[in-house]
Design an enzyme around this catalytic site. Sequence first.
Site, short mmCIF file in Angstrom:
data_model
loop_
_atom_site.label_atom_id
_atom_site.label_comp_id
_atom_site.label_asym_id
_atom_site.label_seq_id
_atom_site.Cartn_x
_atom_site.Cartn_y
_atom_site.Cartn_z
N GLU A 42 11.59 -25.26 -8.17
CA GLU A 42 10.25 -24.70 -7.95
C GLU A 42 9.26 -25.79 -8.34
OE1 GLU A 42 7.07 -21.20 -9.25
OE2 GLU A 42 8.86 -21.49 -10.49
N ASP A 116 -2.05 -26.67 -5.71
CA ASP A 116 -3.46 -26.98 -5.46
C ASP A 116 -3.59 -27.41 -4.00
OD1 ASP A 116 -4.25 -26.72 -8.27
OD2 ASP A 116 -2.94 -28.45 -8.54
N ASP A 152 -2.19 -19.03 -1.17
CA ASP A 152 -3.33 -18.19 -0.81
C ASP A 152 -4.31 -19.00 0.04
OD1 ASP A 152 -3.88 -19.83 -3.17
OD2 ASP A 152 -5.90 -19.05 -2.90
N THR A 192 3.60 -14.83 -8.98
CA THR A 192 3.30 -15.85 -9.99
C THR A 192 1.98 -15.50 -10.68
OG1 THR A 192 1.93 -17.34 -8.69
CG2 THR A 192 4.32 -17.55 -8.40
N TYR A 193 1.73 -16.24 -11.72
CA TYR A 193 0.49 -16.07 -12.49
C TYR A 193 -0.74 -16.28 -11.59
CZ TYR A 193 -3.06 -17.11 -16.00
OH TYR A 193 -4.21 -17.12 -16.76
N GLU A 195 -0.81 -16.21 -8.35
CA GLU A 195 -0.80 -15.21 -7.27
C GLU A 195 -1.48 -13.93 -7.74
OE1 GLU A 195 3.08 -14.48 -5.72
OE2 GLU A 195 2.36 -13.08 -4.20
C1 LIG Z 1 -2.42 -23.75 -9.14
S1 LIG Z 1 -1.14 -24.06 -10.29
C2 LIG Z 1 0.15 -22.98 -9.74
C3 LIG Z 1 1.15 -22.68 -10.83
C4 LIG Z 1 2.21 -21.64 -10.48
N1 LIG Z 1 3.03 -22.07 -9.37
C5 LIG Z 1 1.60 -20.31 -10.19
O1 LIG Z 1 1.56 -19.91 -9.01
O2 LIG Z 1 1.15 -19.64 -11.13
C6 LIG Z 1 -0.59 -25.66 -9.76
C7 LIG Z 1 0.37 -26.33 -10.72
O3 LIG Z 1 0.78 -27.56 -10.15
C8 LIG Z 1 0.94 -28.52 -11.17
N2 LIG Z 1 0.83 -29.84 -10.53
C9 LIG Z 1 -0.17 -30.27 -9.72
N3 LIG Z 1 0.10 -31.50 -9.26
C10 LIG Z 1 1.29 -31.87 -9.81
C11 LIG Z 1 2.09 -33.03 -9.72
N4 LIG Z 1 1.72 -34.06 -8.96
N5 LIG Z 1 3.25 -33.08 -10.41
C12 LIG Z 1 3.61 -32.02 -11.18
N6 LIG Z 1 2.89 -30.88 -11.30
C13 LIG Z 1 1.75 -30.80 -10.62
C14 LIG Z 1 -0.17 -28.20 -12.16
O4 LIG Z 1 0.13 -28.68 -13.45
C15 LIG Z 1 -0.21 -26.66 -12.09
O5 LIG Z 1 0.60 -26.07 -13.09
#
Ligand SMILES: C[S@@+](CC[C@H](N)C(=O)[O-])C[C@H]1O[C@@H](n2cnc3c(N)ncnc32)[C@H](O)[C@@H]1O
Length: 236
Positions: A42, A116, A152, A192-193, A195
Amino acid sequence: MAQKKLQRFAEIETFPNVLIYPENMPGAWASHFGNAHPLTLELACGKGDYTLGLARRYPEGNFLGVDLKGNRIWRGAKTALTEKLPNVAFLRTQIEKLTDYFAPQEVSNIWITFPDPFLRKSKARKRLTHPRFLALYQQILAPGGAIHLKTDSAELYHFTQYVIAATGCTLLEDIPNVYALNPVPELLRIQTYYEGMHLADGRTIRFLKFALPAEPINWRAFKPEPEDEAAAEGEH
Ligand SMILES: C[S@@+](CC[C@H](N)C(=O)[O-])C[C@H]1O[C@@H](n2cnc3c(N)ncnc32)[C@H](O)[C@@H]1O
Protein backbone atom coordinates in the site's frame (compact mmCIF):
# COMPACT_ATOMS: atom_id res chain seq x y z
CA MET A 1 8.29 18.89 17.29
CA ALA A 2 5.29 17.89 19.38
CA GLN A 3 6.07 15.55 22.26
CA LYS A 4 3.63 12.90 21.01
CA LYS A 5 5.26 12.85 17.57
CA LEU A 6 8.74 12.45 19.09
CA GLN A 7 7.48 9.62 21.28
CA ARG A 8 5.99 7.86 18.26
CA PHE A 9 9.23 8.24 16.28
CA ALA A 10 11.10 6.64 19.18
CA GLU A 11 8.52 3.87 19.52
CA ILE A 12 8.47 2.78 15.87
CA GLU A 13 12.23 2.20 16.11
CA THR A 14 11.37 -0.60 18.55
CA PHE A 15 8.40 -2.08 16.64
CA PRO A 16 9.24 -5.43 15.01
CA ASN A 17 6.78 -4.70 12.20
CA VAL A 18 8.33 -1.37 11.11
CA LEU A 19 11.39 -1.13 8.88
CA ILE A 20 12.98 2.29 8.63
CA TYR A 21 15.15 2.78 5.55
CA PRO A 22 16.30 -0.86 5.92
CA GLU A 23 19.24 -2.34 4.04
CA ASN A 24 19.51 -5.67 2.20
CA MET A 25 15.75 -6.13 1.77
CA PRO A 26 15.47 -7.03 -1.96
CA GLY A 27 14.60 -10.73 -2.04
CA ALA A 28 14.31 -10.90 1.78
CA TRP A 29 10.60 -10.20 2.37
CA ALA A 30 9.61 -13.88 2.55
CA SER A 31 12.18 -14.34 5.28
CA HIS A 32 10.91 -11.21 7.10
CA PHE A 33 7.35 -12.56 7.13
CA GLY A 34 8.42 -16.18 7.67
CA ASN A 35 6.58 -17.39 4.57
CA ALA A 36 6.50 -16.81 0.81
CA HIS A 37 2.91 -15.61 0.61
CA PRO A 38 2.14 -12.99 -2.07
CA LEU A 39 3.25 -9.50 -1.06
CA THR A 40 0.91 -6.53 -1.53
CA LEU A 41 2.11 -2.94 -1.10
CA GLU A 42 0.00 0.00 0.00
CA LEU A 43 1.80 3.12 -1.24
CA ALA A 44 1.23 6.45 0.54
CA CYS A 45 -0.34 4.29 3.23
CA GLY A 46 -0.60 6.98 5.93
CA LYS A 47 -2.08 5.11 8.89
CA GLY A 48 -2.17 1.92 6.82
CA ASP A 49 -5.92 1.40 6.67
CA TYR A 50 -5.81 -0.71 3.50
CA THR A 51 -2.78 -2.63 4.71
CA LEU A 52 -4.72 -3.60 7.85
CA GLY A 53 -8.06 -4.13 6.10
CA LEU A 54 -6.58 -6.42 3.44
CA ALA A 55 -4.44 -8.29 5.98
CA ARG A 56 -7.48 -9.08 8.14
CA ARG A 57 -9.35 -10.41 5.11
CA TYR A 58 -6.43 -12.35 3.61
CA PRO A 59 -4.33 -14.15 6.23
CA GLU A 60 -2.69 -16.01 3.32
CA GLY A 61 -1.13 -12.80 1.98
CA ASN A 62 1.54 -10.41 3.30
CA PHE A 63 0.79 -6.67 3.37
CA LEU A 64 3.28 -3.83 3.57
CA GLY A 65 2.39 -0.17 4.01
CA VAL A 66 4.89 2.33 2.61
CA ASP A 67 5.03 5.96 3.72
CA LEU A 68 7.49 8.66 4.59
CA LYS A 69 5.77 9.81 7.76
CA GLY A 70 6.73 7.84 10.85
CA ASN A 71 3.98 9.17 13.07
CA ARG A 72 1.31 7.99 10.62
CA ILE A 73 2.93 4.57 10.21
CA TRP A 74 2.98 4.32 14.02
CA ARG A 75 -0.84 4.16 14.08
CA GLY A 76 -1.11 1.24 11.65
CA ALA A 77 1.84 -0.63 13.12
CA LYS A 78 0.46 -0.26 16.66
CA THR A 79 -2.93 -1.61 15.56
CA ALA A 80 -1.28 -4.56 13.79
CA LEU A 81 0.69 -5.38 16.94
CA THR A 82 -2.39 -5.05 19.18
CA GLU A 83 -4.42 -7.30 16.86
CA LYS A 84 -1.45 -9.68 16.49
CA LEU A 85 -1.56 -9.55 12.69
CA PRO A 86 1.54 -11.49 11.60
CA ASN A 87 1.07 -10.59 7.92
CA VAL A 88 1.47 -6.81 8.29
CA ALA A 89 4.57 -4.64 8.15
CA PHE A 90 5.40 -1.04 7.39
CA LEU A 91 8.30 0.40 5.44
CA ARG A 92 9.30 3.98 6.11
CA THR A 93 10.89 5.41 2.99
CA GLN A 94 10.29 7.52 -0.11
CA ILE A 95 8.25 5.76 -2.77
CA GLU A 96 10.80 7.07 -5.30
CA LYS A 97 13.27 4.61 -3.74
CA LEU A 98 11.09 1.48 -4.04
CA THR A 99 13.57 -0.39 -6.23
CA ASP A 100 16.11 -0.24 -3.37
CA TYR A 101 13.83 -2.50 -1.32
CA PHE A 102 12.38 -5.14 -3.63
CA ALA A 103 13.77 -7.67 -6.08
CA PRO A 104 12.24 -7.96 -9.56
CA GLN A 105 8.80 -9.61 -9.35
CA GLU A 106 8.85 -9.69 -5.54
CA VAL A 107 5.60 -7.71 -5.30
CA SER A 108 2.25 -9.23 -6.29
CA ASN A 109 -0.05 -6.21 -6.10
CA ILE A 110 0.05 -2.49 -5.44
CA TRP A 111 -2.62 -0.31 -3.86
CA ILE A 112 -2.30 3.48 -3.98
CA THR A 113 -4.75 5.04 -1.56
CA PHE A 114 -5.69 8.71 -1.69
CA PRO A 115 -2.28 9.96 -2.77
CA ASP A 116 -1.67 13.70 -3.02
CA PRO A 117 -2.97 14.61 -6.50
CA PHE A 118 -0.28 17.26 -7.19
CA LEU A 119 -2.60 19.33 -9.36
CA ARG A 120 0.03 21.71 -10.74
CA LYS A 121 1.55 20.53 -13.98
CA SER A 122 4.97 21.50 -12.68
CA LYS A 123 4.46 18.81 -10.02
CA ALA A 124 2.89 16.17 -12.30
CA ARG A 125 5.99 13.98 -12.02
CA LYS A 126 5.19 13.51 -8.33
CA ARG A 127 1.79 11.91 -9.02
CA LEU A 128 2.08 8.27 -8.03
CA THR A 129 0.49 7.16 -11.30
CA HIS A 130 2.85 9.24 -13.45
CA PRO A 131 4.69 7.02 -15.99
CA ARG A 132 7.88 7.75 -14.00
CA PHE A 133 6.38 5.77 -11.10
CA LEU A 134 4.81 3.11 -13.33
CA ALA A 135 8.31 2.44 -14.71
CA LEU A 136 9.47 1.88 -11.11
CA TYR A 137 6.55 -0.42 -10.34
CA GLN A 138 7.42 -2.44 -13.46
CA GLN A 139 10.77 -3.26 -11.89
CA ILE A 140 9.26 -4.96 -8.82
CA LEU A 141 5.79 -6.20 -9.82
CA ALA A 142 5.24 -9.85 -10.75
CA PRO A 143 3.44 -10.73 -14.00
CA GLY A 144 -0.31 -10.72 -13.40
CA GLY A 145 0.02 -8.08 -10.69
CA ALA A 146 -2.20 -5.03 -10.76
CA ILE A 147 -2.17 -1.43 -9.62
CA HIS A 148 -5.24 -0.30 -7.65
CA LEU A 149 -5.87 3.44 -7.28
CA LYS A 150 -8.53 4.81 -4.93
CA THR A 151 -8.88 8.59 -5.03
CA ASP A 152 -11.26 11.47 -4.43
CA SER A 153 -9.44 13.57 -7.04
CA ALA A 154 -11.25 13.84 -10.38
CA GLU A 155 -8.03 15.30 -11.83
CA LEU A 156 -5.84 12.40 -10.70
CA TYR A 157 -8.47 9.90 -11.86
CA HIS A 158 -8.61 11.44 -15.37
CA PHE A 159 -4.83 11.83 -15.50
CA THR A 160 -4.44 8.14 -14.61
CA GLN A 161 -6.96 7.10 -17.29
CA TYR A 162 -4.87 9.07 -19.77
CA VAL A 163 -1.60 7.52 -18.55
CA ILE A 164 -3.08 4.02 -18.75
CA ALA A 165 -3.94 4.54 -22.42
CA ALA A 166 -0.73 6.43 -23.26
CA THR A 167 1.61 3.83 -21.77
CA GLY A 168 -0.08 0.66 -23.05
CA CYS A 169 -1.42 -0.45 -19.66
CA THR A 170 -4.49 -2.67 -19.53
CA LEU A 171 -7.51 -1.17 -17.81
CA LEU A 172 -9.10 -3.84 -15.60
CA GLU A 173 -11.68 -1.83 -13.63
CA ASP A 174 -12.90 1.74 -13.87
CA ILE A 175 -15.40 2.89 -11.23
CA PRO A 176 -16.17 6.62 -11.39
CA ASN A 177 -18.27 6.54 -8.20
CA VAL A 178 -17.53 3.69 -5.81
CA TYR A 179 -20.40 4.36 -3.42
CA ALA A 180 -22.97 4.55 -6.23
CA LEU A 181 -22.45 0.81 -6.67
CA ASN A 182 -24.92 -1.47 -4.97
CA PRO A 183 -23.44 -3.44 -3.41
CA VAL A 184 -20.05 -1.78 -3.01
CA PRO A 185 -17.45 -4.48 -3.75
CA GLU A 186 -16.04 -5.98 -0.54
CA LEU A 187 -12.46 -4.71 -1.04
CA LEU A 188 -13.59 -1.19 -1.84
CA ARG A 189 -15.51 -0.98 1.43
CA ILE A 190 -12.27 -0.62 3.37
CA GLN A 191 -12.05 3.08 4.24
CA THR A 192 -8.95 5.11 4.95
CA TYR A 193 -8.52 8.07 7.26
CA TYR A 194 -8.42 10.53 4.35
CA GLU A 195 -11.31 8.81 2.64
CA GLY A 196 -13.43 9.37 5.75
CA MET A 197 -12.68 13.09 5.57
CA HIS A 198 -13.45 13.24 1.83
CA LEU A 199 -16.74 11.40 2.33
CA ALA A 200 -17.70 13.83 5.11
CA ASP A 201 -17.08 16.63 2.58
CA GLY A 202 -19.43 14.91 0.10
CA ARG A 203 -16.67 14.09 -2.39
CA THR A 204 -16.97 11.29 -4.96
CA ILE A 205 -14.63 8.33 -4.49
CA ARG A 206 -13.16 6.83 -7.67
CA PHE A 207 -11.30 3.60 -8.39
CA LEU A 208 -9.06 2.34 -11.18
CA LYS A 209 -7.40 -1.06 -11.47
CA PHE A 210 -4.91 -1.71 -14.25
CA ALA A 211 -2.06 -3.97 -15.32
CA LEU A 212 1.30 -2.74 -16.55
CA PRO A 213 2.54 -3.55 -20.06
CA ALA A 214 5.19 -6.23 -20.60
CA GLU A 215 7.44 -3.75 -22.45
CA PRO A 216 9.40 -1.28 -20.26
CA ILE A 217 7.66 2.10 -20.09
CA ASN A 218 9.78 4.86 -21.60
CA TRP A 219 8.49 7.54 -19.26
CA ARG A 220 10.82 10.21 -20.62
CA ALA A 221 8.88 10.05 -23.91
CA PHE A 222 5.57 10.64 -22.10
CA LYS A 223 3.60 13.59 -23.48
CA PRO A 224 1.07 15.10 -21.08
CA GLU A 225 -2.53 15.46 -22.16
CA PRO A 226 -2.99 18.81 -24.02
CA GLU A 227 -5.72 19.84 -21.53
CA ASP A 228 -3.29 19.27 -18.66
CA GLU A 229 -0.90 21.69 -20.35
CA ALA A 230 -3.70 24.23 -20.87
CA ALA A 231 -4.81 23.92 -17.24
CA ALA A 232 -1.25 24.44 -16.11
CA GLU A 233 -0.93 27.63 -18.13
CA GLY A 234 -3.91 29.00 -16.22
CA GLU A 235 -2.27 28.26 -12.88
CA HIS A 236 -0.91 31.05 -10.72
C1 LIG B 1 -3.20 12.26 1.53
S1 LIG B 1 -2.26 11.15 2.50
C2 LIG B 1 -3.15 9.63 2.34
C3 LIG B 1 -2.86 8.67 3.45
C4 LIG B 1 -3.70 7.40 3.47
N1 LIG B 1 -3.49 6.61 2.27
C5 LIG B 1 -5.15 7.70 3.65
O1 LIG B 1 -5.91 7.58 2.67
O2 LIG B 1 -5.55 8.06 4.77
C6 LIG B 1 -0.85 10.91 1.46
C7 LIG B 1 0.29 10.17 2.13
O3 LIG B 1 1.33 9.98 1.17
C8 LIG B 1 2.58 10.09 1.81
N2 LIG B 1 3.56 10.42 0.76
C9 LIG B 1 3.47 11.43 -0.14
N3 LIG B 1 4.51 11.40 -0.99
C10 LIG B 1 5.28 10.35 -0.61
C11 LIG B 1 6.49 9.79 -1.09
N4 LIG B 1 7.10 10.31 -2.15
N5 LIG B 1 7.02 8.72 -0.46
C12 LIG B 1 6.38 8.19 0.61
N6 LIG B 1 5.21 8.67 1.12
C13 LIG B 1 4.67 9.72 0.52
C14 LIG B 1 2.38 11.17 2.85
O4 LIG B 1 3.31 11.06 3.90
C15 LIG B 1 0.93 10.89 3.31
O5 LIG B 1 0.89 10.04 4.44
